[in-house]
Write a protein that holds these residues in place. Structure first.
Motif, PDB file in Angstrom:
ATOM      1  N   ILE A  33       0.780  -1.215   0.081  1.00  0.00           N
ATOM      2  CA  ILE A  33       0.064   0.086   0.100  1.00  0.00           C
ATOM      3  C   ILE A  33       0.942   1.102   0.077  1.00  0.00           C
ATOM      4  O   ILE A  33       1.758   1.403   0.782  1.00  0.00           O
ATOM      5  N   TYR A  34       0.437   2.240  -0.907  1.00  0.00           N
ATOM      6  CA  TYR A  34       1.470   3.418  -1.241  1.00  0.00           C
ATOM      7  C   TYR A  34       0.716   4.617  -0.666  1.00  0.00           C
ATOM      8  O   TYR A  34      -0.557   4.570  -0.897  1.00  0.00           O
ATOM      9  N   ARG A  35       1.223   5.485  -0.460  1.00  0.00           N
ATOM     10  CA  ARG A  35       0.519   6.855  -0.305  1.00  0.00           C
ATOM     11  C   ARG A  35       0.941   7.795  -1.229  1.00  0.00           C
ATOM     12  O   ARG A  35       2.225   8.300  -1.358  1.00  0.00           O
ATOM     13  N   LEU A  36      -0.011   8.063  -2.193  1.00  0.00           N
ATOM     14  CA  LEU A  36       0.231   8.661  -3.328  1.00  0.00           C
ATOM     15  C   LEU A  36       0.469  10.434  -3.122  1.00  0.00           C
ATOM     16  O   LEU A  36      -0.163  10.877  -1.988  1.00  0.00           O
ATOM     17  N   ASN A  37       1.224  11.003  -3.868  1.00  0.00           N
ATOM     18  CA  ASN A  37       1.638  12.505  -3.688  1.00  0.00           C
ATOM     19  C   ASN A  37       0.645  13.451  -3.843  1.00  0.00           C
ATOM     20  O   ASN A  37       0.806  14.584  -4.057  1.00  0.00           O
ATOM     21  N   SER A  38      -0.806  13.022  -3.889  1.00  0.00           N
ATOM     22  CA  SER A  38      -1.782  14.095  -4.364  1.00  0.00           C
ATOM     23  C   SER A  38      -3.368  13.260  -4.057  1.00  0.00           C
ATOM     24  O   SER A  38      -3.071  12.106  -4.173  1.00  0.00           O
ATOM     25  N   ASN A  39      -4.001  13.992  -3.600  1.00  0.00           N
ATOM     26  CA  ASN A  39      -5.450  13.284  -3.579  1.00  0.00           C
ATOM     27  C   ASN A  39      -6.079  13.493  -4.855  1.00  0.00           C
ATOM     28  O   ASN A  39      -6.613  14.189  -5.205  1.00  0.00           O
ATOM     29  N   ILE A  40      -6.301  12.235  -5.519  1.00  0.00           N
ATOM     30  CA  ILE A  40      -6.575  12.009  -6.724  1.00  0.00           C
ATOM     31  C   ILE A  40      -8.090  11.221  -6.878  1.00  0.00           C
ATOM     32  O   ILE A  40      -8.567  10.884  -7.825  1.00  0.00           O
ATOM     33  N   SER A  41      -8.453  10.762  -5.420  1.00  0.00           N
ATOM     34  CA  SER A  41      -9.560   9.894  -5.686  1.00  0.00           C
ATOM     35  C   SER A  41     -10.995  10.438  -6.049  1.00  0.00           C
ATOM     36  O   SER A  41     -11.468   9.624  -6.816  1.00  0.00           O
ATOM     37  N   ARG A  42     -10.874  11.781  -6.029  1.00  0.00           N
ATOM     38  CA  ARG A  42     -12.171  12.327  -6.616  1.00  0.00           C
ATOM     39  C   ARG A  42     -12.155  12.354  -8.220  1.00  0.00           C
ATOM     40  O   ARG A  42     -13.253  12.490  -8.776  1.00  0.00           O
ATOM     41  N   ILE A  43     -11.133  12.398  -8.699  1.00  0.00           N
ATOM     42  CA  ILE A  43     -10.903  12.585 -10.092  1.00  0.00           C
ATOM     43  C   ILE A  43     -11.517  11.347 -10.496  1.00  0.00           C
ATOM     44  O   ILE A  43     -12.045  11.460 -11.963  1.00  0.00           O
ATOM     45  N   PHE A  44     -11.403  10.205 -10.372  1.00  0.00           N
ATOM     46  CA  PHE A  44     -12.113   8.776 -10.550  1.00  0.00           C
ATOM     47  C   PHE A  44     -13.452   8.710 -10.047  1.00  0.00           C
ATOM     48  O   PHE A  44     -13.722   7.863  -9.257  1.00  0.00           O
ATOM     49  N   ASN A  45     -14.335   9.715 -10.533  1.00  0.00           N
ATOM     50  CA  ASN A  45     -15.761   9.589  -9.838  1.00  0.00           C
ATOM     51  C   ASN A  45     -16.676   8.685 -10.638  1.00  0.00           C
ATOM     52  O   ASN A  45     -16.418   8.689 -12.024  1.00  0.00           O
TER      53      ASN A  45
END
Length: 279
Positions: A123-135
């Motif tokens: 499990i990695y911690r990505l350096n940006s919050n992108i979860s909402r982009i893949f709506n």
């Protein structure tokens, strides 16, 4: 030693031809054909370009440390990375080859996203919050600009309502407004006209109506008001408005198209009614 980072999705954007995202049974598929991106599932539609651009400019370039935050399978639930909690994103090239298959969780922090590769416990911690982009909401991806009418295209515009009618007609240099037994000549910069024309230059819906037309057919038999636009080309566009099941919106029908209705904000549609007082 300096902590090294890598591109998490590890894809070249020029190779991307299809993007699938799914969560809780909701699935969105975006696909490119002849260099044009469209929403193809769960329905076909023109795409909201800005949201698509966010995938390529923000999501696919995201990096992360080579050191995972966890390699325990039990941590998947903590980071919302189980099959049932995560957003699954699959990226394909034009031949159908799977380029990337990842799961995105949800972060309580604004600047990162927990993620893992499908089939991998790291499990990695990505350096940006992108979860909402893949709506996975289809309305998020549909192009909401459904109509464009420019002043120079208009020959006549008429509003029909029970308690209010007016007609605007193009003349050589001015616009003739017929309203409550008055005839007034105004230019395009008139507050009322400029507000109406601005609305029509880009008719952007709030959201789409998906129920069967039969549920609202009776309302359209006696609409709240209609806007009839006669273009110089001879084409006629009729926008019909009725009350909706949501107080902040009206339902709009374009011409006689019963297959797709639209929710329009009252703020938008009220301009056609209330602004006439500014003549």
């Amino acid at each position: 030693n300096e902590e090294r980072e890598f591109n998490f999705f590890a894809v070249d954007s020029v190779d991307v031809a299809k993007i699938e995202m799914s969560q809780n049974g909701e699935k969105i598929v975006l696909a490119k054909s002849d260099d044009v991106w469209k929403l193809v599932e769960p329905l076909e539609s023109k795409i909201e370009k800005r949201n698509l651009e966010n995938i390529f400019s923000r999501a696919l370039v995201v990096t992360t440390s080579e050191i995972p935050v966890s390699e325990k399978e039990s941590a998947r639930e903590i980071y919302n990375l189980t099959d049932s909690l995560a957003t699954v994103v699959k990226i394909y090239d034009k031949s159908g080859k799977l380029l990337s298959d990842v799961l995105l969780g949800k972060s309580k922090q604004w600047n990162n996203t927990p993620a893992r590769k499908n089939g991998d416990n790291k499990i990695y911690r990505l350096n940006s919050n992108i979860s909402r982009i893949f709506n996975t909401d289809k309305d998020y991806w549909r192009d909401k600009e459904v109509l464009y009418v420019f002043p120079e295209q208009i020959q006549e515009l008429q509003l029909l309502a029970d308690d209010l009618d007016y007609k605007v007609t193009a003349t050589d240099s001015l616009w003739k407004v017929e309203y409550r037994n008055q005839v007034i000549n105004v230019d395009e910069n008139n507050d009322f006209l400029s507000s109406v024309f601005k609305n029509l230059k880009k008719v952007k819906v709030a959201k789409f109506y998906y129920d069967d037309y039969s549920k609202v057919a009776d309302k359209f038999e006696n609409p709240e008001f209609k806007i009839i636009i006669k273009k110089r080309s001879g084409d006629v566009i009729t926008l019909t408005f009725v009350e909706s099941d949501q107080s902040q919106y009206r339902l709009m029908k374009i011409n006689d198209n019963e297959d797709q209705l639209y929710y329009m904000s009252n703020w938008w549609s009220d301009k056609f009614i209330q602004r006439v007082k500014l003549i």
